[in-house]
Design a protein around this motif. Sequence first.
Motif, short mmCIF file in Angstrom:
data_model
loop_
_atom_site.label_atom_id
_atom_site.label_comp_id
_atom_site.label_asym_id
_atom_site.label_seq_id
_atom_site.Cartn_x
_atom_site.Cartn_y
_atom_site.Cartn_z
N ILE A 1 6.24 -7.73 0.55
CA ILE A 1 5.43 -8.76 1.21
C ILE A 1 6.09 -9.19 2.51
O ILE A 1 5.45 -9.23 3.57
CB ILE A 1 5.22 -9.95 0.26
CG1 ILE A 1 4.28 -9.54 -0.88
CG2 ILE A 1 4.65 -11.15 1.01
CD1 ILE A 1 4.09 -10.61 -1.94
N ASN A 2 7.38 -9.49 2.46
CA ASN A 2 8.10 -9.90 3.66
C ASN A 2 8.09 -8.82 4.72
O ASN A 2 7.83 -9.09 5.90
CB ASN A 2 9.55 -10.25 3.32
CG ASN A 2 9.68 -11.23 2.17
OD1 ASN A 2 9.70 -10.81 1.02
ND2 ASN A 2 9.77 -12.51 2.46
N ARG A 3 8.39 -7.59 4.30
CA ARG A 3 8.53 -6.50 5.28
C ARG A 3 7.21 -6.17 5.96
O ARG A 3 7.18 -5.84 7.15
CB ARG A 3 9.09 -5.25 4.59
CG ARG A 3 10.51 -5.42 4.05
CD ARG A 3 11.50 -5.67 5.15
NE ARG A 3 12.86 -5.87 4.61
CZ ARG A 3 13.89 -6.28 5.33
NH1 ARG A 3 13.74 -6.55 6.61
NH2 ARG A 3 15.07 -6.44 4.78
N ALA A 4 6.10 -6.25 5.23
CA ALA A 4 4.80 -5.95 5.84
C ALA A 4 4.49 -6.93 6.96
O ALA A 4 4.00 -6.54 8.03
CB ALA A 4 3.71 -5.99 4.77
N ILE A 5 4.77 -8.20 6.74
CA ILE A 5 4.52 -9.20 7.78
C ILE A 5 5.49 -9.02 8.94
O ILE A 5 5.09 -9.00 10.11
CB ILE A 5 4.64 -10.62 7.19
CG1 ILE A 5 3.52 -10.86 6.17
CG2 ILE A 5 4.57 -11.67 8.31
CD1 ILE A 5 3.62 -12.20 5.45
N MET A 6 6.77 -8.85 8.63
CA MET A 6 7.78 -8.72 9.68
C MET A 6 7.55 -7.51 10.57
O MET A 6 7.88 -7.53 11.76
CB MET A 6 9.17 -8.67 9.05
CG MET A 6 9.58 -9.98 8.39
SD MET A 6 11.06 -9.81 7.35
CE MET A 6 12.34 -9.65 8.60
N VAL B 1 6.25 7.18 4.06
CA VAL B 1 7.13 6.46 3.14
C VAL B 1 8.04 5.51 3.93
O VAL B 1 8.70 5.92 4.88
CB VAL B 1 7.99 7.44 2.32
CG1 VAL B 1 8.99 6.68 1.46
CG2 VAL B 1 7.10 8.33 1.45
N THR B 2 8.05 4.24 3.54
CA THR B 2 9.00 3.27 4.10
C THR B 2 9.58 2.47 2.94
O THR B 2 8.98 2.38 1.86
CB THR B 2 8.35 2.31 5.10
OG1 THR B 2 7.28 1.61 4.47
CG2 THR B 2 7.84 3.04 6.32
N TYR B 3 10.73 1.86 3.18
CA TYR B 3 11.41 1.11 2.13
C TYR B 3 11.57 -0.35 2.52
O TYR B 3 11.99 -0.67 3.63
CB TYR B 3 12.78 1.75 1.83
CG TYR B 3 12.63 3.08 1.14
CD1 TYR B 3 12.46 3.15 -0.23
CD2 TYR B 3 12.60 4.26 1.88
CE1 TYR B 3 12.29 4.37 -0.87
CE2 TYR B 3 12.43 5.49 1.25
CZ TYR B 3 12.27 5.53 -0.12
OH TYR B 3 12.09 6.74 -0.74
N ALA B 4 11.21 -1.22 1.61
CA ALA B 4 11.27 -2.66 1.82
C ALA B 4 12.59 -3.18 1.27
O ALA B 4 12.66 -3.69 0.14
CB ALA B 4 10.09 -3.35 1.14
N THR C 1 7.75 5.41 -6.99
CA THR C 1 7.27 6.75 -6.62
C THR C 1 6.17 7.28 -7.55
O THR C 1 5.70 8.39 -7.37
CB THR C 1 8.43 7.75 -6.63
OG1 THR C 1 9.08 7.71 -7.91
CG2 THR C 1 9.45 7.43 -5.55
N GLY C 2 5.76 6.50 -8.54
CA GLY C 2 4.82 6.98 -9.54
C GLY C 2 3.43 7.23 -9.00
O GLY C 2 3.06 6.79 -7.90
N ASP C 3 2.63 7.95 -9.78
CA ASP C 3 1.25 8.24 -9.41
C ASP C 3 0.42 6.95 -9.41
O ASP C 3 0.56 6.10 -10.30
CB ASP C 3 0.63 9.23 -10.39
CG ASP C 3 1.27 10.61 -10.30
OD1 ASP C 3 2.02 10.86 -9.33
OD2 ASP C 3 1.03 11.44 -11.20
N VAL C 4 -0.45 6.82 -8.41
CA VAL C 4 -1.23 5.60 -8.22
C VAL C 4 -2.57 5.70 -8.94
O VAL C 4 -3.25 6.73 -8.89
CB VAL C 4 -1.45 5.33 -6.72
CG1 VAL C 4 -2.42 4.18 -6.51
CG2 VAL C 4 -0.11 5.02 -6.05
N ALA C 5 -2.94 4.61 -9.60
CA ALA C 5 -4.21 4.56 -10.31
C ALA C 5 -5.28 3.84 -9.50
O ALA C 5 -6.40 4.35 -9.34
CB ALA C 5 -4.03 3.86 -11.66
N LEU D 1 0.86 -1.18 0.00
CA LEU D 1 0.00 0.00 0.00
C LEU D 1 0.90 1.23 0.00
O LEU D 1 1.22 1.79 1.05
CB LEU D 1 -0.93 -0.03 1.21
CG LEU D 1 -1.88 -1.24 1.25
CD1 LEU D 1 -2.69 -1.25 2.54
CD2 LEU D 1 -2.82 -1.24 0.04
N LEU D 2 1.33 1.61 -1.18
CA LEU D 2 2.25 2.74 -1.32
C LEU D 2 1.67 4.00 -0.69
O LEU D 2 0.45 4.19 -0.71
CB LEU D 2 2.53 2.97 -2.81
CG LEU D 2 3.30 1.83 -3.51
CD1 LEU D 2 3.25 1.99 -5.02
CD2 LEU D 2 4.74 1.77 -3.03
#
Length: 311
Positions: free
Chosen positions: A123-128, A201-204, A147-151, A113-114
């Motif tokens: 996927i891994n980071r969200a669970i962890m 903003v977080t980075y996986a 970083t692109g615009d979300v549709a 969920l950007l």
Amino acid sequence: MSLRLIFMGTPDFAVPTLLELVAHGHEVVAVYTRAPKPGGRRGLQLQPTPVEQEARRLNIPVLTPKTLKTAEALDEFRAHEADAAVVVAYGMILPQAILDAPKLGCFNLHASLLPRWRGAAPINRAIMAGDAESGVMVMKMDVGLDTGDVAMAERLPISDSMTAADLHDALAPLGADLMVRAMGGLERGGLQLTRQSADGVTYAAKIEKAEARIDWHQPAHAVLRHIHGLSPFPGAWCELAGEGEPVRLKILRCELAKGSGAPGDVLDDNLAIACGDGAIRILELQRAGKAPMKAADFLRGTPLKPPARLV
């Protein structure tokens, strides 16, 4: 009317999207994927990616360039005269010239969920991290890292019983349906784009092997999410302490359990393990060099009970 598309993807996660685009009548004129790698029992045979296997079954031309940054690669990409490119876990950076080549742009399916969990291992980071939900988003790509615009977006709750494999398998078809709907909107000229928020903003980051060892001093819920976030690959691991060489165990699935003790202590004869706060019960595990197995099967060959200890 249908869109003329280039599809760019590599792993199993990308396959449902390719299949759904074809099933809904879009003309996939070329598939870009990573080059085959050595595999098989002895690593001697080149193994095509899951996307390449499906593309060849569908008689779609497959390209496996080592780079997209050359003039030749750009010319080849432009020659497809695509309306748009669909990108799902391709594994290669798209330079600006490639992004600009399709007249309607390049659209990426991302498994988070950007702007939360941009990057390689969402996927891994969200669970962890203990997130309550995950999801998939379609965004129009730019040169930034996700970083692109979300549709469009779809959300999915994460339960404590979900492993990374479970979440992967739930998000893949959800994402395929979302991308088909997004391409339908693009075809009709009604696809709305929204700029990502600068907040949250977080980075996986890519999973490193050094992260995989289980820290039994952590609270039980954190241990559970760590185990499930790394299951089945690379697999969270620990060692069975005792005389002789330590026995390495990958823990693949667990649940919260009652009980307490020193971190790593085996609390009963049914694989309840004490954590820093609370306990977990191991449900599935794997010995080094062996196949994954249920805890009951493991215990038949290796009975564990107090005062055994995992470290």
